[in-house]
Motif scaffolding. Structure first.
Motif, PDB file in Angstrom:
ATOM      1  N   ARG A 206       0.841  -1.198   0.000  1.00 27.11           N
ATOM      2  CA  ARG A 206       0.000   0.000   0.000  1.00 27.11           C
ATOM      3  C   ARG A 206       0.878   1.250   0.000  1.00 27.11           C
ATOM      4  O   ARG A 206       0.618   2.221  -0.702  1.00 27.11           O
ATOM      5  N   THR A 207       1.934   1.173   0.799  1.00 20.04           N
ATOM      6  CA  THR A 207       2.883   2.294   0.822  1.00 20.04           C
ATOM      7  C   THR A 207       3.493   2.502  -0.560  1.00 20.04           C
ATOM      8  O   THR A 207       3.607   3.631  -1.041  1.00 20.04           O
ATOM      9  N   ARG A 209       2.300   1.759  -3.434  1.00 19.52           N
ATOM     10  CA  ARG A 209       1.317   2.355  -4.344  1.00 19.52           C
ATOM     11  C   ARG A 209       1.143   3.820  -4.031  1.00 19.52           C
ATOM     12  O   ARG A 209       1.051   4.649  -4.939  1.00 19.52           O
ATOM     13  N   ALA A 210       1.136   4.102  -2.721  1.00 16.61           N
ATOM     14  CA  ALA A 210       0.939   5.501  -2.322  1.00 16.61           C
ATOM     15  C   ALA A 210       2.079   6.381  -2.803  1.00 16.61           C
ATOM     16  O   ALA A 210       1.928   7.588  -2.938  1.00 16.61           O
ATOM     17  N   LYS A 211       3.212   5.767  -3.048  1.00 17.50           N
ATOM     18  CA  LYS A 211       4.345   6.532  -3.562  1.00 17.50           C
ATOM     19  C   LYS A 211       4.122   6.961  -4.989  1.00 17.50           C
ATOM     20  O   LYS A 211       4.870   7.771  -5.519  1.00 17.50           O
ATOM     21  N   GLY A 212       3.163   6.327  -5.630  1.00 17.88           N
ATOM     22  CA  GLY A 212       2.916   6.690  -7.011  1.00 17.88           C
ATOM     23  C   GLY A 212       3.620   5.759  -7.986  1.00 17.88           C
ATOM     24  O   GLY A 212       3.829   6.085  -9.145  1.00 17.88           O
ATOM     25  N   LEU A 213       3.983   4.564  -7.545  1.00 19.08           N
ATOM     26  CA  LEU A 213       4.574   3.587  -8.454  1.00 19.08           C
ATOM     27  C   LEU A 213       3.494   2.981  -9.318  1.00 19.08           C
ATOM     28  O   LEU A 213       2.388   2.739  -8.853  1.00 19.08           O
ATOM     29  N   SER A 214       3.825   2.739 -10.567  1.00 22.64           N
ATOM     30  CA  SER A 214       2.860   2.061 -11.432  1.00 22.64           C
ATOM     31  C   SER A 214       2.673   0.643 -10.919  1.00 22.64           C
ATOM     32  O   SER A 214       3.542   0.099 -10.247  1.00 22.64           O
TER      33      SER A 214
END
Lengths: 309, 604, 325
Positions: A206-207, A209-214
């Motif tokens: 979740r972290t 994804r929250a970073k903005g990784l595809s």
């Protein structure tokens, strides 16, 4: 970490010694005379005695220690059923073959299993998931000799593009390796699917994804490594088993591998060959397990927690 | 400081071990040598156990040995008989003392002449305690050999009991004495090319025995180098002498290569006395473990000759129906002409345990000959052969396959007769099968033994009303149980070793080590000894036939079921000169391969 | 206020239950300006975390989805963006930190690498540059010996330090908005204070707008300029923190504040709000709080009608038929 590795490596000869003893007990306890070939004429007792002397198998106690001594020198003894061949020659001729097929099979199993398992985890409940699970069930259920025979007939008879029973080129590897890869592939697929599903639900993903990784970066860089830890543990014994050959696969494709000797050795009570093959397998298994642990330690930094400094 | 994460799976780093792995795999495959080119590829569905003629007893080994070596006599291409090999029998030779002169053109592959010493050396190996095996007892028919072997065994034991430091000298002295004693046996060297064999008694079939592997010569100069004497005086040979390049051959072919579990390469031996008539220059003899793969290799054209078709669908092929598989299997497109089923010199039967008591202590119902006869008469052999085994096997009521031994009369045994069977059973005290203990039927869990057992068991329980329990065991356990007589009825088979009825009839002698039935009948032993000793050949055969009649119409120690059939697969248009002799020996020296079609008899 | 950087309007979220989709967040609206902190206060299950996830579009599409509303970040509706565009914004313009620092970091990567990853993503820096940036950030969030520490793995750090790393990850990209979902709940009290201090100082320095999700009024009091109280998926009261604390208008807010034990009245019996928070999608009719509300328990209107968001003099919004200024 090297302390840990060292202590693991030191355990190896002890484990092998115990295996040798246990196997030896079983081998001499099984009814049946190793010198009496099936279907042939009766063997007079004096003749048998002479034969036993010749092989250093006068009695079980002598045999145990003498053979152990030979093992220390890397001499695996003689085969009682293939009388003109020593066990060393037999293993030297067949182990590379089984190893080649085994490694290829594991490679295929890994690539397909991890690939499909990941896809299935990503699209849980969808068509891909269903197909992947179906493939896994099929692979475990259908026996190797059916798949093997089908591949033989498909590519040698229906589409006559591959010869039957040859061995020597990389192409000959393909069909036996594919047949052998099915069961480990199924396990790896299910393991990956389960593990990946769990990992994808975890907080650090979740972290990420929250970073903005595809999504693909999340899977490739964060999820995969974590999800594959259980697969790594499975790989050790799976590779050892694959590399020491499958009796069925080798029989169907007429591959001169080691698998046949495990079975025929026992059926013919070829005592030294049985001990030799068991010890080869055990050594590979134990070594691969240590190797897997080592690699695990490299990948997963948490593993060394609690180890003596 | 650059980023350091734990074993990063960046694409490049993953690729390196992957490439390494693939390289390793390819390297491993290269470790096996490429297959050689050969004019003819032959497939046998069993692995070679040994290539030492003194020690072989399996058919597949004997098949190879018969290409590499030639004895005094060789198996005939047409019958179970023999013809002269590398020697000619001299006048003055009879059934108790045979004299041979080795042909001048008989040579080893390096040009050395074949000598008497080669034979004496090889035959001594065959009886020596360190190297003797299953067929060494054939040599006990020669004067003095049995005494020599007994003496050797006693001495070896004696030396073994000595303290280790004394053994060396004792063994050396013993060796000299052994050489001397052996030279005094009935194997007599008259000169370098003349050999005399003195037997303990007249043996009518000794010539037939001489074609067997245990009597083949060996190139003494080569094999001698591999001799090893133990400190107790036991003589061994380093088994590597059998590997290619270590010895010479006097047969039609030499062993050029032997790859473990792959096959052998035989090349024509130019020094062979009849090399001119040997047409096929090189033969690859393949070793295939799976019967189905063996068939596929023949069917896809990789092999030109399959020596035993044992696949499960063999009966169908035998029925000469169309190929069950799609594709180009059936070359001619019509009914196949390449599957050849022919009778073999062997019989499939069931042993009865003839001892008075069973291993568990109970009375053995089969100790009564009437019971045995009843059971035998309740078996419908024709149904068995036509519905269960289905290879056109000849049903058997006697043990010796008919029409194979020249001059041996036709013998009839007790056939199917249900009413007689039931009355016999009632007479023996089990009317309608009542009170009969459960019959255990022992067999090994291979091929179709289980199916046959089920059928026969069903026949017995339905026709006689007796309970039968099937006991299928793994091969070695089954063998153990048979040896220890731990059975009531057990599956068995016997192939004739030589061209004489005694090869089958001797099995039922009370003192024979292969008498698994434990059939001990002094009357039979007497009949057999008297018949065997008759001087006149045809009277002898008649008397032996009487013995067979006696066994299989009255005492019935075993129930013959059918005579074996062997199946070759080869295309008769491409491969000619193949003999369908019941000895099942493919004599490659007589075979011709037609090269008129591309990829003729087996392609690369 | 037109200088809002984040403007959430009428946000609605539904979740999938065994009996179908049920709305759990209704008509949630609030706004954030730079350098401002808004606390979203509520008990567990009130829908605050899920609203935050909805803003970030991190909802698991199989089990939850946004049903209505807009989320405007600099006037761009995040909810209407295609996923690719949203990926570019997530982590860069709006970042989020979570409640459980123990499990929020990848155990197989060094903390430095994880921070550097964020830096790399945000500004396309090279590996080496990103690493230095990461070390700088770790130092800024108060990790001693940052240079060496950057090479350690998460399991080698304490909970407080891990949360600092999370903050570093979130802020190294210099986002305009930071959503902090209960960032200190799992930490010791002393560490809590440190983290909150850190957030404040970072906010000062960077002009960050902070959406702070919490259930702890102490945190609200300390950190937030504005507070929004959420119950059963609806914002029941919203306004300046000082005003709300001094004079709560909604019965639920009053109840919550009354529940807090006070050091000044040590021996008094603890106050409770009777009843329990309704489960997702299973709200009572009308005002969701009415069964537990001493004012609304027997009121027909409270039972039948969902209260509208009434505006009050000091800029407060209250959803209660019975609220008085």
């Amino acid at each position: 970490m090297s302390h840990r590795l060292l202590s693991r490596l030191l355990q190896v000869p002890i484990v092998l010694f115990v295996i040798y003893t246990l196997t030896f007990v079983m081998v001499v306890a099984v009814p049946g005379n190793p010198f009496q070939r099936e279907g042939s004429r009766a063997l007079p007792p004096l003749l048998e005695q002479a034969l036993r002397q010749r092989y250093g198998m006068d009695d079980n106690w002598t045999f145990y220690w003498r053979y152990l001594g030979r093992l220390m020198h890397g001499d695996f003894g003689e085969s009682l059923q293939y009388e003109n061949w020593s066990c060393n020659e037999i293993i030297a001729a067949s182990l590379p073959v089984s190893a080649a097929i085994g490694l290829t099979a594991v490679l295929i199993a890994l690539v397909v299993g991890v690939g499909l398992g990941t896809l299935a985890a990503l699209r849980r409940g969808g068509l891909v998931d269903f197909a992947a699970i179906g493939l896994a069930v099929f692979s475990i259920s259908v026996p190797a000799f059916v798949v093997g025979a089908a591949l033989l007939i498909l590519f040698s008879v229906v589409f006559p593009i591959m010869p039957v029973g040859t061995w020597g080129g990389p192409l000959d590897l393909l069909r036996p390796a594919v047949t052998l890869s099915l069961v480990p592939m199924a396990y790896i697929l299910r393991l990956t699917r389960l593990s990946m599903t769990e990992v994808l639900d975890s907080d650090f993903i979740r972290t990420a994804r929250a970073k903005g990784l595809s999504e693909s970066a999340v899977i490739w860089r964060h999820a995969l490594r974590n999800a594959l830890l259980p697969v790594m543990s499975y790989l050790g014994p799976a590779t050892a088993a694959a590399m020491t050959g499958s009796f069925v696969v080798e029989r169907v494709f007429n591959v001169p591998g080691l698998g046949i000797h495990f079975v025929n050795g026992v059926l013919n009570r070829d005592q030294m060959l049985i001990l030799a093959t068991v010890l080869v397998y055990s050594t590979m298994l134990v070594t691969l397990n240590v190797l897997v642990d080592f690699v695990n330690g490299l990948i997963d930094p948490r593993v060394n927690l609690g180890a003596p400094a | 400081m650059p980023a350091r994460s734990s074993l990063s799976f960046g694409s490049a780093r993953l690729l390196i071990p992957l490439v390494g792995l693939v390289g390793l795999i390819l390297g491993l495959t290269r470790l096996t040598p490429r297959e050689p080119a050969a004019e003819l590829r032959v497939v046998d569905a069993v692995s070679i156990a040994t290539l030492d003629p003194a020690q072989m007893s399996w058919l597949q080994d004997i098949r190879v040995a018969s290409q590499l070596y030639e004895g005094l006599y060789v198996p005939s291409a047409r019958s179970t008989g023999v013809e002269p090999g590398c020697a000619l029998e001299l006048p003055g030779s009879d059934d108790s003392s045979l004299r041979f002169q080795i042909r001048t053109d008989a040579r080893w592959s390096n040009g050395d002449p074949v000598t008497t010493d080669d034979f004496i050396f090889a035959w001594r190996r065959a009886v020596e305690p360190g190297t003797a095996r299953d067929y060494s007892f054939f040599l006990y028919l020669i004067r003095g050999v049995r005494e020599y072997v007994d003496w050797r065994n006693t001495e070896i034991e004696r030396i073994g009991r000595l303290p280790p430091n004394e053994r060396g000298a004792a063994a050396a002295a013993h060796r000299l004495e052994a050489d001397r004693r052996f030279s005094e046996t009935g194997i007599v060297r008259e000169d370098g090319r003349t050999l005399r064999i003195e037997l303990v008694r007249k043996v009518a079939y000794f010539r037939s025995l001489l074609a067997g592997p245990v009597f083949l010569p060996l190139h003494r100069g080569s094999v001698e180098r591999f001799a090893r004497w133990s400190d107790t005086g036991l003589l061994f040979f380093d088994p590597h002498w059998c590997k290619p390049g270590n010895t010479q051959y006097n047969g039609a072919y030499s062993l050029a290569d032997w790859t473990f579990k792959r096959g052998l390469l035989l090349t024509k031996n130019p020094a062979y006395r009849d090399a001119a008539s040997v047409a096929v220059g090189s033969v690859e003899w393949l070793d295939v473990a799976s019967v189905d793969t063996a068939w596929l290799m023949y069917a896809t054209g990789r092999a030109g000759w399959l020596l035993s078709l044992e696949a499960g669908f063999a009966p169908e092929l035998v029925q000469q129906s169309d190929s069950p598989l799609p594709g180009a299997l059936n070359h001619s497109g019509r009914k196949r002409d390449d599957v050849h089923a022919f009778p073999a010199f062997g019989t499939y039967f069931y042993n009865f345990n003839c001892l008075p008591w069973l291993p568990d202590g109970g009375r053995n119902p089969f100790a009564d000959a009437r019971v045995r006869l009843a059971f035998s008469m309740a078996v419908d052999r024709v149904a068995l052969v036509s519905q269960v085994t289905r290879r056109d096997e000849p049903p058997a009521t006697t043990i010796i396959p008919p029409g194979m031994i020249t001059g041996y009369p036709h013998v009839e045994g007790a056939g199917l007769d249900l009413s007689r069977a039931r009355s016999l059973l009632a007479e023996a005290g089990y009317p309608g099968g009542r009170g009969f203990p459960e019959v255990t039927l022992l067999f090994n869990n291979e091929a179709n033994h289980g199916l046959i057992a089920q059928s026969v068991a069903a026949m017995w329980s339905q026709s006689l009303g007796v309970p039968v329990r099937l006991l299928g065991k793994e091969a070695q356990s089954y063998r153990e149980d048979k040896k220890q007589h731990r059975f009531m009825v057990a599956r068995a088979s016997w192939y004739g070793d030589y061209d004489d009825p005694t090869t089958f009839l001797d099995v039922f002698r009370s003192d024979n080590g292969n008498n698994d039935s434990a059939y001990a009948d002094p009357e039979y032993d007497r009949m057999l000894a008297r018949a065997d000793g008759l001087p006149d050949a045809s009277a002898r055969l008649q008397a032996l036939a009487q013995c067979e009649r006696y066994l299989f119409n009255g005492s019935m120690p075993a129930v013959p079921l059918f005579h074996y059939v062997n199946i070759y697969a080869f295309d008769p248009k491409r491969l000619t000169g193949v003999s369908l002799s019941p000895r099942l020996l493919p004599l490659l020296r007589n075979v011709r391969v037609s090269t008129s079609q591309p990829g003729a008899a087996g392609s690369d | 206020m037109s200088d809002r950087v984040l403007d959430v309007s009428n946000l609605g979220v539904a979740v999938r239950t065994p009996t179908g989709w049920r709305a759990v967040v209704h008509e949630v609206s609030f706004g954030l300006a730079p350098r401002q902190t808004l606390a979203l206060v509520g008990e567990s299950g009130s829908g605050k975390s899920i609203s935050a996830l909805a803003i970030m579009r991190l909802l698991n599409s199989r089990s939850a989805r946004t049903t209505s509303g807009t989320v405007e970040l600099d006037r761009v509706d995040l909810l209407a963006l295609p996923e690719r565009a949203m990926t570019r914004i997530r982590g860069r313009r709006v970042a989020m930190i979570f409640q459980e620092p123990m499990t929020a970091l990848n155990p197989l990567m060094t903390v430095g690498a994880q921070v550097a990853e964020s830096a790399e993503l945000a500004s396309g820096k090279s590996r080496a540059e990103a690493w230095s940036e990461a070390v700088r950030m770790l130092d800024r969030v108060g990790i001693a010996d940052a240079d060496r520490r950057a090479a350690s793995f998460p399991h080698e750090l304490s909970g407080g330090m891990r949360q600092r790393v999370m903050i570093a990850i979130a802020l190294v990209a210099r986002p305009a908005v930071l959503i902090a979902d209960e960032p200190t709940t799992a930490l010791d009290v002393t560490i809590q204070a440190q983290i909150l201090s850190l957030l404040q100082s970072l906010q000062e320095e960077t002009g960050l707008a902070l959406l702070l999700i919490t259930h702890d009024f102490g945190v609200v009091a300390r950190m937030a300029d504005q507070a929004a109280v959420i119950y059963a998926g609806r914002i029941v009261e919203r306004g300046a923190t000082d005003d709300i604390l001094e004079r709560p208008l909604h019965p639920y807010t009053r109840g919550l504040l009354a529940c807090i034990p006070s050091l000044e009245r040590p021996a008094a019996r603890l106050t409770v709000i009777p009843g329990t928070v309704p489960s997702a999608g299973d709200e009572p009719s009308g005002c969701a709080f009415h069964p537990r509300c001493e004012l609304g328990r027997d009121e027909a209107r409270c039972r039948d009608e969902v209260p509208a968001a009434g505006a009050f003099a000091d800029g407060r919004i209250v959803r209660c038929w019975k609220a008085e200024a």
